[in-house]
Design a protein around this motif. Structure first.
Motif, PDB file in Angstrom:
ATOM      1  N   MET A 230       7.664 -20.050 -16.879  1.00  0.00           N
ATOM      2  CA  MET A 230       6.803 -18.937 -16.124  1.00  0.00           C
ATOM      3  C   MET A 230       7.658 -17.610 -15.907  1.00  0.00           C
ATOM      4  O   MET A 230       7.024 -16.744 -16.025  1.00  0.00           O
ATOM      5  CB  MET A 230       6.428 -19.393 -14.948  1.00  0.00           C
ATOM      6  N   GLU A 231       9.030 -17.702 -15.633  1.00  0.00           N
ATOM      7  CA  GLU A 231       9.645 -16.377 -15.360  1.00  0.00           C
ATOM      8  C   GLU A 231       9.762 -15.486 -16.490  1.00  0.00           C
ATOM      9  O   GLU A 231       9.826 -14.522 -16.345  1.00  0.00           O
ATOM     10  CB  GLU A 231      11.118 -16.960 -14.859  1.00  0.00           C
ATOM     11  N   ASN A 232      10.344 -16.188 -17.515  1.00  0.00           N
ATOM     12  CA  ASN A 232      10.521 -15.515 -19.129  1.00  0.00           C
ATOM     13  C   ASN A 232       9.472 -15.146 -19.856  1.00  0.00           C
ATOM     14  O   ASN A 232       9.497 -13.998 -20.430  1.00  0.00           O
ATOM     15  CB  ASN A 232      11.593 -16.319 -19.727  1.00  0.00           C
ATOM     16  N   TYR A 233       8.422 -15.968 -19.779  1.00  0.00           N
ATOM     17  CA  TYR A 233       7.334 -15.868 -20.846  1.00  0.00           C
ATOM     18  C   TYR A 233       5.828 -15.607 -20.205  1.00  0.00           C
ATOM     19  O   TYR A 233       4.891 -15.534 -21.004  1.00  0.00           O
ATOM     20  CB  TYR A 233       7.356 -16.794 -21.834  1.00  0.00           C
ATOM     21  N   GLY A 234       5.861 -15.882 -18.861  1.00  0.00           N
ATOM     22  CA  GLY A 234       4.422 -15.763 -18.291  1.00  0.00           C
ATOM     23  C   GLY A 234       4.169 -14.674 -17.585  1.00  0.00           C
ATOM     24  O   GLY A 234       5.079 -13.737 -17.636  1.00  0.00           O
ATOM     25  N   PRO A 235       2.989 -14.183 -17.057  1.00  0.00           N
ATOM     26  CA  PRO A 235       2.240 -12.967 -16.627  1.00  0.00           C
ATOM     27  C   PRO A 235       2.969 -12.963 -15.119  1.00  0.00           C
ATOM     28  O   PRO A 235       3.214 -13.855 -14.435  1.00  0.00           O
ATOM     29  CB  PRO A 235       0.934 -13.340 -16.642  1.00  0.00           C
ATOM     30  N   PRO A 236       2.969 -11.659 -14.680  1.00  0.00           N
ATOM     31  CA  PRO A 236       3.336 -11.155 -13.376  1.00  0.00           C
ATOM     32  C   PRO A 236       2.347 -12.015 -12.218  1.00  0.00           C
ATOM     33  O   PRO A 236       1.162 -11.974 -12.842  1.00  0.00           O
ATOM     34  CB  PRO A 236       3.225  -9.766 -13.285  1.00  0.00           C
ATOM     35  N   GLY A 237       2.821 -12.321 -11.433  1.00  0.00           N
ATOM     36  CA  GLY A 237       1.706 -12.798 -10.253  1.00  0.00           C
ATOM     37  C   GLY A 237       1.424 -14.274 -10.522  1.00  0.00           C
ATOM     38  O   GLY A 237       0.386 -14.534 -10.201  1.00  0.00           O
ATOM     39  N   ALA A 238       2.226 -14.937 -11.322  1.00  0.00           N
ATOM     40  CA  ALA A 238       1.799 -16.304 -11.552  1.00  0.00           C
ATOM     41  C   ALA A 238       1.492 -17.358 -10.530  1.00  0.00           C
ATOM     42  O   ALA A 238       0.828 -18.471 -10.971  1.00  0.00           O
ATOM     43  CB  ALA A 238       2.502 -16.989 -12.927  1.00  0.00           C
ATOM     44  N   SER A 239       2.272 -17.199  -9.443  1.00  0.00           N
ATOM     45  CA  SER A 239       1.969 -17.962  -8.396  1.00  0.00           C
ATOM     46  C   SER A 239       0.424 -18.137  -7.911  1.00  0.00           C
ATOM     47  O   SER A 239       0.271 -18.887  -6.961  1.00  0.00           O
ATOM     48  CB  SER A 239       3.088 -17.659  -7.247  1.00  0.00           C
ATOM     49  N   SER A 240      -0.277 -16.951  -8.271  1.00  0.00           N
ATOM     50  CA  SER A 240      -1.525 -17.052  -7.700  1.00  0.00           C
ATOM     51  C   SER A 240      -2.443 -17.444  -8.716  1.00  0.00           C
ATOM     52  O   SER A 240      -3.857 -17.249  -8.587  1.00  0.00           O
ATOM     53  CB  SER A 240      -1.906 -15.383  -7.283  1.00  0.00           C
ATOM     54  N   ASN A 241      -2.317 -17.835  -9.801  1.00  0.00           N
ATOM     55  CA  ASN A 241      -3.031 -18.145 -10.933  1.00  0.00           C
ATOM     56  C   ASN A 241      -3.405 -19.407 -11.028  1.00  0.00           C
ATOM     57  O   ASN A 241      -2.617 -20.281 -11.336  1.00  0.00           O
ATOM     58  CB  ASN A 241      -2.529 -17.536 -12.276  1.00  0.00           C
ATOM     59  N   GLY A 242      -4.602 -19.700 -11.184  1.00  0.00           N
ATOM     60  CA  GLY A 242      -5.235 -21.403 -11.372  1.00  0.00           C
ATOM     61  C   GLY A 242      -5.892 -21.191 -12.667  1.00  0.00           C
ATOM     62  O   GLY A 242      -5.771 -20.398 -13.471  1.00  0.00           O
ATOM     63  N   PHE A 243      -6.710 -22.185 -12.643  1.00  0.00           N
ATOM     64  CA  PHE A 243      -7.753 -22.202 -13.849  1.00  0.00           C
ATOM     65  C   PHE A 243      -8.416 -20.963 -14.214  1.00  0.00           C
ATOM     66  O   PHE A 243      -8.314 -20.699 -15.571  1.00  0.00           O
ATOM     67  CB  PHE A 243      -8.632 -23.355 -13.739  1.00  0.00           C
ATOM     68  N   ASN A 244      -9.343 -20.464 -13.269  1.00  0.00           N
ATOM     69  CA  ASN A 244     -10.178 -19.415 -13.600  1.00  0.00           C
ATOM     70  C   ASN A 244      -9.261 -18.071 -14.158  1.00  0.00           C
ATOM     71  O   ASN A 244      -9.616 -17.268 -14.824  1.00  0.00           O
ATOM     72  CB  ASN A 244     -11.073 -19.120 -12.468  1.00  0.00           C
ATOM     73  N   GLU A 245      -8.199 -17.886 -13.202  1.00  0.00           N
ATOM     74  CA  GLU A 245      -7.349 -16.856 -13.613  1.00  0.00           C
ATOM     75  C   GLU A 245      -6.575 -16.582 -14.806  1.00  0.00           C
ATOM     76  O   GLU A 245      -6.959 -15.721 -15.646  1.00  0.00           O
ATOM     77  CB  GLU A 245      -6.360 -16.659 -12.384  1.00  0.00           C
ATOM     78  N   ASN A 246      -6.291 -17.897 -15.229  1.00  0.00           N
ATOM     79  CA  ASN A 246      -5.734 -18.168 -16.471  1.00  0.00           C
ATOM     80  C   ASN A 246      -6.843 -17.783 -17.629  1.00  0.00           C
ATOM     81  O   ASN A 246      -6.484 -17.304 -18.832  1.00  0.00           O
ATOM     82  CB  ASN A 246      -4.915 -19.445 -16.737  1.00  0.00           C
ATOM     83  N   LEU A 247      -7.811 -18.612 -17.232  1.00  0.00           N
ATOM     84  CA  LEU A 247      -9.103 -18.255 -18.340  1.00  0.00           C
ATOM     85  C   LEU A 247      -9.365 -16.825 -18.792  1.00  0.00           C
ATOM     86  O   LEU A 247      -9.444 -16.382 -19.954  1.00  0.00           O
ATOM     87  CB  LEU A 247     -10.059 -18.968 -17.840  1.00  0.00           C
ATOM     88  N   ALA A 248      -9.442 -16.118 -17.541  1.00  0.00           N
ATOM     89  CA  ALA A 248      -9.687 -14.565 -17.932  1.00  0.00           C
ATOM     90  C   ALA A 248      -8.588 -13.827 -18.470  1.00  0.00           C
ATOM     91  O   ALA A 248      -8.984 -13.312 -19.420  1.00  0.00           O
ATOM     92  CB  ALA A 248      -9.714 -14.147 -16.326  1.00  0.00           C
ATOM     93  N   LEU A 249      -7.283 -14.515 -18.328  1.00  0.00           N
ATOM     94  CA  LEU A 249      -6.192 -13.653 -18.983  1.00  0.00           C
ATOM     95  C   LEU A 249      -6.155 -14.054 -20.527  1.00  0.00           C
ATOM     96  O   LEU A 249      -6.150 -13.159 -21.413  1.00  0.00           O
ATOM     97  CB  LEU A 249      -4.957 -14.165 -18.342  1.00  0.00           C
ATOM     98  N   PHE A 250      -6.500 -15.162 -20.684  1.00  0.00           N
ATOM     99  CA  PHE A 250      -6.429 -15.703 -22.278  1.00  0.00           C
ATOM    100  C   PHE A 250      -7.720 -15.139 -22.945  1.00  0.00           C
ATOM    101  O   PHE A 250      -7.635 -14.621 -24.092  1.00  0.00           O
ATOM    102  CB  PHE A 250      -6.726 -17.238 -22.331  1.00  0.00           C
ATOM    103  N   GLN A 251      -8.861 -15.128 -22.235  1.00  0.00           N
ATOM    104  CA  GLN A 251     -10.070 -14.318 -22.831  1.00  0.00           C
ATOM    105  C   GLN A 251      -9.762 -12.845 -23.169  1.00  0.00           C
ATOM    106  O   GLN A 251     -10.364 -12.246 -24.185  1.00  0.00           O
ATOM    107  CB  GLN A 251     -11.216 -14.561 -21.800  1.00  0.00           C
ATOM    108  N   GLN A 252      -9.073 -12.244 -22.354  1.00  0.00           N
ATOM    109  CA  GLN A 252      -8.690 -10.890 -22.363  1.00  0.00           C
ATOM    110  C   GLN A 252      -7.561 -10.534 -23.448  1.00  0.00           C
ATOM    111  O   GLN A 252      -7.016  -9.311 -23.824  1.00  0.00           O
ATOM    112  CB  GLN A 252      -8.200 -10.112 -21.176  1.00  0.00           C
ATOM    113  N   GLY A 253      -7.139 -11.710 -24.090  1.00  0.00           N
ATOM    114  CA  GLY A 253      -6.140 -11.293 -25.194  1.00  0.00           C
ATOM    115  C   GLY A 253      -4.623 -11.326 -24.542  1.00  0.00           C
ATOM    116  O   GLY A 253      -3.767 -10.781 -25.554  1.00  0.00           O
ATOM    117  N   LYS A 254      -4.399 -11.834 -23.292  1.00  0.00           N
ATOM    118  CA  LYS A 254      -3.015 -11.462 -22.766  1.00  0.00           C
ATOM    119  C   LYS A 254      -2.081 -12.730 -22.733  1.00  0.00           C
ATOM    120  O   LYS A 254      -1.055 -12.706 -22.432  1.00  0.00           O
ATOM    121  CB  LYS A 254      -3.218 -11.025 -21.258  1.00  0.00           C
ATOM    122  N   CYS A 255      -2.782 -13.800 -23.305  1.00  0.00           N
ATOM    123  CA  CYS A 255      -1.900 -14.996 -23.466  1.00  0.00           C
ATOM    124  C   CYS A 255      -1.589 -15.451 -24.894  1.00  0.00           C
ATOM    125  O   CYS A 255      -2.488 -15.656 -25.771  1.00  0.00           O
ATOM    126  CB  CYS A 255      -2.563 -16.150 -22.686  1.00  0.00           C
ATOM    127  N   GLY A 256      -0.368 -15.942 -25.167  1.00  0.00           N
ATOM    128  CA  GLY A 256      -0.128 -16.243 -26.399  1.00  0.00           C
ATOM    129  C   GLY A 256      -0.832 -17.788 -26.759  1.00  0.00           C
ATOM    130  O   GLY A 256      -1.115 -18.502 -27.604  1.00  0.00           O
TER     131      GLY A 256
END
Length: 437
Positions: A230-256
């Protein structure tokens, strides 16, 4: 209540005696994409049941759990249909809080339900909730980014592969993060993921004497590696991210990569919603070394009827509609087979149209069938479950532990401090509940 006023004469008025007013069902549900879709398709239900109106209470996952649990435990009677998980169903059924679903309408075909899913919703052979969709967990990853970075994620993925791929795919200057994982506190949020991850690392929540095990090397390895990712390879503010937040990030092309519920597969491959729909690959939940455990994540969102409702027949009609083969066909007609609610019926996975439309179908079914809820850990344990522990106290304990681990993601504490706090608070609650002295 909606009143039907008849203006066609006395005979017509008499003909409609007994259906002069509609029953209104209050349905509590979660704000996941499949549930939103269900609400949009209820005109079909209304055509079949013109004397039943629907009122929706749509809530974020943690809020939904809190409200429906409080309502049913206090016999509040606010809801006629509840959206609950396979964690709650057997516990609440034993309390006689749920209406048995042993007389579903003709054609419902309970035998078609996947055994792993139906088994978790039954007590003594009686079904107490109908599965709307079921899931395990798997790796979703960007094939194009993996190829560009020169890394391989095998179908039988390992945590070593995941860490190497996360490092290689991270390009923070371009706004691309190697991995997105749940960090939002909650027993069904970050602890769903961490519960599965800990299982794959050989950890357990409790030993055979119900002593908490957060001071074990397996839990230390789990949390340390999670925080490192999470610290080295994750997005900022990850402590607030659940299923829906990560879904949006992936759909936007921001997650490997994104390791989460298999149900997400239909959303990340939806060309209308996902910018990377044609670039997604899938792999089984990672394994650590040769432990031989891939997380044992099994979850289903289900529709249940509280025993306190006065509208049982109407509620059962709705539950049967929403979890039927007919509803699956309706979704396929309106949205395409890829969008069909997954993980509940054998017939869906036997359907060649679904197999063709859903490249994730085989991986999803393999993941679900591999789960052993009787033994989620490779170590000896006194409990059953999956990414959770099937005891009533787990809801409170899991959320409290999740808060400690979320704080560690936010940088407010170290892994060691978070584990120490988790050990202390869990032991205190287990002593209070009488499991240990």
């Amino acid at each position: 209540m909606r009143v039907h006023t008849m203006l066609l004469g006395a005979c017509s008025v008499l003909a409609f005696t007994g259906i002069a007013s509609a029953e209104t069902l209050t349905i509590a549900t979660v704000n996941n994409g499949d549930m939103i879709r269900m609400q949009q398709l209820t005109d079909d239900f209304k055509k079949q049941n013109p004397d039943i109106d629907l009122e929706w209470v749509t809530l974020e996952e943690n809020v939904l759990r809190q409200r429906v649990t409080t309502d049913i435990a206090t016999n509040g009677g606010q809801y006629d249909v509840l959206t609950i998980g396979n964690y709650e169903v057997p516990i609440w059924a034993k309390q006689n809080w749920l209406m048995p679903l042993d007389d579903m309408p003709e054609g419902y075909d309970k035998a078609d339900l996947l055994p792993a899913i139906a088994g978790g919703l039954s007590t003594d052979g009686t079904l107490y909730a109908a599965p709307f969709y079921g899931e395990s967990a798997m790796v979703m990853y960007r094939k194009d980014l993996a190829e560009k970075a020169g890394v391989t994620i095998s179908d039988q993925s390992t945590w070593d592969e995941i860490k190497k791929a996360a490092a290689a795919m991270t390009d923070k200057d371009a706004g691309i993060y190697g991995i997105c994982l749940r960090g939002k506190a909650g027993w069904g949020e970050n602890m769903a993921f961490l519960g599965a991850m800990s299982n794959s690392y050989g950890a357990r929540w409790f030993d055979m004497n119900w002593e908490p095990q957060f001071d074990s090397p397996e839990w230390k390895a789990t949390l340390t590696d999670y925080l490192d990712l999470m610290e080295n390879y994750g997005p900022p503010g990850a402590s607030s991210n659940g299923f829906n937040e990560n879904l949006a990030l992936f759909q936007q092309g921001k997650c490997g990569m994104w390791i989460d519920a298999t149900v997400a597969a239909s959303f990340v491959t939806d060309p209308d919603e996902s910018t990377v729909a044609d670039k997604v690959g899938f792999a089984l939940f990672p394994e650590k070394g040769d432990i031989g455990n891939r997380g044992n994540w099994l979850w289903s969102w289900n529709l249940a009827i509280p025993a306190s409702t006065t509208k049982g027949d109407a509620a059962k009609a709705f539950v049967a509609w929403a979890t039927s083969k007919h509803y699956t066909d309706l979704v396929a007609e309106k949205e395409g087979w890829r969008a069909a609610p997954p993980g509940t019926r054998k017939s869906l996975y036997d359907n060649p149209d679904y197999q063709k439309a859903a490249p994730f179908a085989e991986m999803t079914l393999e993941s679900i069938n591999a789960v052993n809820t009787k033994k989620p850990s490779v170590q000896e344990i006194p409990y059953t479950g999956a990414q959770f522990v099937s005891i009533p106290e787990f809801q409170g304990i899991g959320t409290a532990v999740g808060q400690q681990f979320s704080a560690a993601v936010a940088g407010s504490s170290s892994a060691e401090q978070a584990l120490s706090n988790a050990q202390q608070l869990t032991k205190r609650e287990m002593m209070k509940a009488g499991y240990i002295k």
